[in-house]
Design an enzyme around this catalytic site. Structure first.
Site, PDB file in Angstrom:
ATOM      1  N   PRO A  11       1.414  -1.627   2.702  1.00  0.00           N
ATOM      2  CA  PRO A  11       1.240  -2.089   4.074  1.00  0.00           C
ATOM      3  C   PRO A  11       1.192  -0.972   5.115  1.00  0.00           C
ATOM      4  O   PRO A  11       2.003  -0.030   5.057  1.00  0.00           O
ATOM      5  CB  PRO A  11       2.476  -2.951   4.326  1.00  0.00           C
ATOM      6  CG  PRO A  11       2.976  -3.323   2.995  1.00  0.00           C
ATOM      7  CD  PRO A  11       2.515  -2.290   2.020  1.00  0.00           C
ATOM      8  N   ASN A  12       0.252  -1.105   6.009  1.00  0.00           N
ATOM      9  CA  ASN A  12       0.087  -0.242   7.192  1.00  0.00           C
ATOM     10  C   ASN A  12      -0.484   1.137   6.879  1.00  0.00           C
ATOM     11  O   ASN A  12      -0.785   1.895   7.812  1.00  0.00           O
ATOM     12  CB  ASN A  12       1.404  -0.102   7.974  1.00  0.00           C
ATOM     13  CG  ASN A  12       1.895  -1.448   8.463  1.00  0.00           C
ATOM     14  OD1 ASN A  12       1.136  -2.161   9.120  1.00  0.00           O
ATOM     15  ND2 ASN A  12       3.102  -1.828   8.127  1.00  0.00           N
ATOM     16  N   ARG A  19      -1.843   5.944  13.144  1.00  0.00           N
ATOM     17  CA  ARG A  19      -0.464   5.422  13.158  1.00  0.00           C
ATOM     18  C   ARG A  19       0.542   6.578  13.256  1.00  0.00           C
ATOM     19  O   ARG A  19       0.588   7.432  12.366  1.00  0.00           O
ATOM     20  CB  ARG A  19      -0.232   4.680  11.841  1.00  0.00           C
ATOM     21  CG  ARG A  19       1.186   4.237  11.619  1.00  0.00           C
ATOM     22  CD  ARG A  19       1.384   3.781  10.174  1.00  0.00           C
ATOM     23  NE  ARG A  19       2.702   3.240   9.996  1.00  0.00           N
ATOM     24  CZ  ARG A  19       3.284   3.044   8.823  1.00  0.00           C
ATOM     25  NH1 ARG A  19       2.630   3.348   7.712  1.00  0.00           N
ATOM     26  NH2 ARG A  19       4.490   2.556   8.750  1.00  0.00           N
ATOM     27  N   TYR A  24       3.061  10.784  10.286  1.00  0.00           N
ATOM     28  CA  TYR A  24       2.194  10.586   9.128  1.00  0.00           C
ATOM     29  C   TYR A  24       0.953  11.481   9.107  1.00  0.00           C
ATOM     30  O   TYR A  24       0.148  11.401   8.175  1.00  0.00           O
ATOM     31  CB  TYR A  24       1.774   9.106   9.044  1.00  0.00           C
ATOM     32  CG  TYR A  24       2.950   8.166   8.874  1.00  0.00           C
ATOM     33  CD1 TYR A  24       3.755   8.239   7.741  1.00  0.00           C
ATOM     34  CD2 TYR A  24       3.274   7.220   9.853  1.00  0.00           C
ATOM     35  CE1 TYR A  24       4.851   7.394   7.582  1.00  0.00           C
ATOM     36  CE2 TYR A  24       4.360   6.361   9.700  1.00  0.00           C
ATOM     37  CZ  TYR A  24       5.138   6.462   8.559  1.00  0.00           C
ATOM     38  OH  TYR A  24       6.218   5.623   8.398  1.00  0.00           O
ATOM     39  N   ASN A  75       2.249   4.852  -2.926  1.00  0.00           N
ATOM     40  CA  ASN A  75       2.963   4.842  -1.654  1.00  0.00           C
ATOM     41  C   ASN A  75       3.043   3.378  -1.246  1.00  0.00           C
ATOM     42  O   ASN A  75       2.074   2.819  -0.721  1.00  0.00           O
ATOM     43  CB  ASN A  75       2.245   5.664  -0.586  1.00  0.00           C
ATOM     44  CG  ASN A  75       3.065   5.715   0.708  1.00  0.00           C
ATOM     45  OD1 ASN A  75       4.047   4.974   0.860  1.00  0.00           O
ATOM     46  ND2 ASN A  75       2.658   6.563   1.638  1.00  0.00           N
ATOM     47  N   ALA A  78       6.540   0.129   3.405  1.00  0.00           N
ATOM     48  CA  ALA A  78       7.817  -0.578   3.608  1.00  0.00           C
ATOM     49  C   ALA A  78       8.239  -1.389   2.386  1.00  0.00           C
ATOM     50  O   ALA A  78       9.433  -1.678   2.210  1.00  0.00           O
ATOM     51  CB  ALA A  78       7.713  -1.480   4.832  1.00  0.00           C
ATOM     52  N   HIS A  81      11.207  -0.377   0.191  1.00  0.00           N
ATOM     53  CA  HIS A  81      12.598  -0.654   0.557  1.00  0.00           C
ATOM     54  C   HIS A  81      12.981  -2.124   0.397  1.00  0.00           C
ATOM     55  O   HIS A  81      14.126  -2.485   0.639  1.00  0.00           O
ATOM     56  CB  HIS A  81      12.836  -0.232   2.014  1.00  0.00           C
ATOM     57  CG  HIS A  81      12.213   1.090   2.367  1.00  0.00           C
ATOM     58  ND1 HIS A  81      12.544   2.260   1.728  1.00  0.00           N
ATOM     59  CD2 HIS A  81      11.227   1.421   3.265  1.00  0.00           C
ATOM     60  CE1 HIS A  81      11.819   3.260   2.230  1.00  0.00           C
ATOM     61  NE2 HIS A  81      11.009   2.769   3.157  1.00  0.00           N
ATOM     62  N   GLU A  99       6.300   8.054  -7.095  1.00  0.00           N
ATOM     63  CA  GLU A  99       6.545   7.397  -5.802  1.00  0.00           C
ATOM     64  C   GLU A  99       6.289   8.419  -4.708  1.00  0.00           C
ATOM     65  O   GLU A  99       6.816   9.534  -4.772  1.00  0.00           O
ATOM     66  CB  GLU A  99       8.004   6.911  -5.748  1.00  0.00           C
ATOM     67  CG  GLU A  99       8.394   6.354  -4.391  1.00  0.00           C
ATOM     68  CD  GLU A  99       9.870   5.959  -4.325  1.00  0.00           C
ATOM     69  OE1 GLU A  99      10.520   5.798  -5.382  1.00  0.00           O
ATOM     70  OE2 GLU A  99      10.361   5.830  -3.189  1.00  0.00           O
ATOM     71  N   HIS A 101       5.948   9.342  -0.473  1.00  0.00           N
ATOM     72  CA  HIS A 101       6.085   9.038   0.954  1.00  0.00           C
ATOM     73  C   HIS A 101       5.580  10.236   1.735  1.00  0.00           C
ATOM     74  O   HIS A 101       5.940  11.383   1.428  1.00  0.00           O
ATOM     75  CB  HIS A 101       7.542   8.738   1.325  1.00  0.00           C
ATOM     76  CG  HIS A 101       8.074   7.591   0.538  1.00  0.00           C
ATOM     77  ND1 HIS A 101       7.691   6.297   0.771  1.00  0.00           N
ATOM     78  CD2 HIS A 101       8.895   7.553  -0.539  1.00  0.00           C
ATOM     79  CE1 HIS A 101       8.271   5.505  -0.118  1.00  0.00           C
ATOM     80  NE2 HIS A 101       9.004   6.252  -0.923  1.00  0.00           N
ATOM     81  N   SER A 103       6.196  10.816   4.929  1.00  0.00           N
ATOM     82  CA  SER A 103       7.311  11.313   5.745  1.00  0.00           C
ATOM     83  C   SER A 103       8.537  11.524   4.861  1.00  0.00           C
ATOM     84  O   SER A 103       8.605  11.013   3.735  1.00  0.00           O
ATOM     85  CB  SER A 103       7.638  10.289   6.847  1.00  0.00           C
ATOM     86  OG  SER A 103       8.090   9.070   6.272  1.00  0.00           O
ATOM     87  N   ARG A 108      15.140   9.848   7.994  1.00  0.00           N
ATOM     88  CA  ARG A 108      14.827   8.782   8.945  1.00  0.00           C
ATOM     89  C   ARG A 108      15.923   7.708   8.918  1.00  0.00           C
ATOM     90  O   ARG A 108      17.038   7.976   8.502  1.00  0.00           O
ATOM     91  CB  ARG A 108      13.432   8.226   8.625  1.00  0.00           C
ATOM     92  CG  ARG A 108      12.335   9.295   8.763  1.00  0.00           C
ATOM     93  CD  ARG A 108      10.956   8.748   8.458  1.00  0.00           C
ATOM     94  NE  ARG A 108      10.582   7.717   9.415  1.00  0.00           N
ATOM     95  CZ  ARG A 108       9.522   6.907   9.234  1.00  0.00           C
ATOM     96  NH1 ARG A 108       8.755   7.030   8.146  1.00  0.00           N
ATOM     97  NH2 ARG A 108       9.231   5.990  10.135  1.00  0.00           N
TER      98      ARG A 108
HETATM   99  C1  DQA Z   1       6.201   5.632   4.103  1.00  0.00           C
HETATM  100  C2  DQA Z   1       7.674   5.514   4.517  1.00  0.00           C
HETATM  101  C3  DQA Z   1       8.097   4.057   4.618  1.00  0.00           C
HETATM  102  O1  DQA Z   1       9.464   3.984   5.003  1.00  0.00           O
HETATM  103  C4  DQA Z   1       7.260   3.353   5.657  1.00  0.00           C
HETATM  104  O2  DQA Z   1       7.613   1.989   5.729  1.00  0.00           O
HETATM  105  C5  DQA Z   1       5.799   3.531   5.442  1.00  0.00           C
HETATM  106  C6  DQA Z   1       5.303   4.829   5.019  1.00  0.00           C
HETATM  107  C7  DQA Z   1       5.713   7.096   4.102  1.00  0.00           C
HETATM  108  O3  DQA Z   1       4.620   7.315   3.581  1.00  0.00           O
HETATM  109  O4  DQA Z   1       6.367   7.973   4.643  1.00  0.00           O
HETATM  110  O5  DQA Z   1       5.012   2.625   5.686  1.00  0.00           O
HETATM  111  O6  DQA Z   1       6.079   5.143   2.760  1.00  0.00           O
END
Ligand code: DQA
Length: 146
Positions: A11-12, A19, A24, A75, A78, A81, A99, A101, A103, A108
């Site tokens: 997502p996102n 974003r 990011y 990736n 969210a 989590h 896995e 990420h 960031s 965070r």
């Molecule tokens: C993320 C970190 C996640 O906590 C967040 O919800 C994302 C992006 C990252 O790529 O840093 O959507 O996975």
């Protein structure tokens, strides 16, 4: 048959580039997918890219493509989590994965410190920015080339 690698974004992550670029980076998801695909193709592998904002769609993709894939970069955004369903799908098809990420989730909010995926992942990359995807790709290419 060349090895098939999956690049899965949750997502996102379709919003990459616009974003929160301070977190990011400025690269779009299309840029990242193109670079990772090119990297694997140069190494004689194929790379299938998938992004969805929907948990079920990602689970369907993993069920369909996971059994014939050698490895994956995931990736989950969210869903990392929150999603036991995603974890179960990955384990259910015995998909080896990194896995990822963009960031540094550990620097965070506390709710980002827990992952349902880390203990079933081969490794975790966090905080290297969009470059992390290529770092993961290099690891997988070295592993499969062994
Ligand atoms: C993320 C970190 C996640 O906590 C967040 O919800 C994302 C992006 C990252 O790529 O840093 O959507 O996975």
């Amino acid at each position: 048959m060349s090895a098939k690698i999956l690049l899965i974004n949750g997502p996102n992550l379709n919003l990459l580039g616009t974003r929160e670029p301070e977190l990011y980076g400025g690269a779009s998801l299309a840029d990242i997918e193109e670079q990772v695909k090119a990297y694997f193709e140069e190494s004689g592998m194929t790379c299938l890219c998938f992004q969805s904002n929907h948990e079920g769609a990602i689970i369907d993709f993993i069920q369909a493509e996971g059994p014939s894939a050698e490895h994956a970069i995931i990736n989950a955004g969210a869903l990392t989590h929150t999603s036991i369903g995603l974890r179960d799908a990955i384990s259910g098809v015995r998909l080896r994965f990194i896995e990822l990420h963009i960031s540094n989730v550990y620097a965070r909010e506390p709710f980002r410190h827990h992952s349902y995926l880390s203990d079933v992942a081969e490794g975790v990359i966090a905080g290297l920015g969009p470059q992390g995807y290529l770092t993961a790709a290099a690891h997988i290419a070295a592993l499969i080339g062994e």
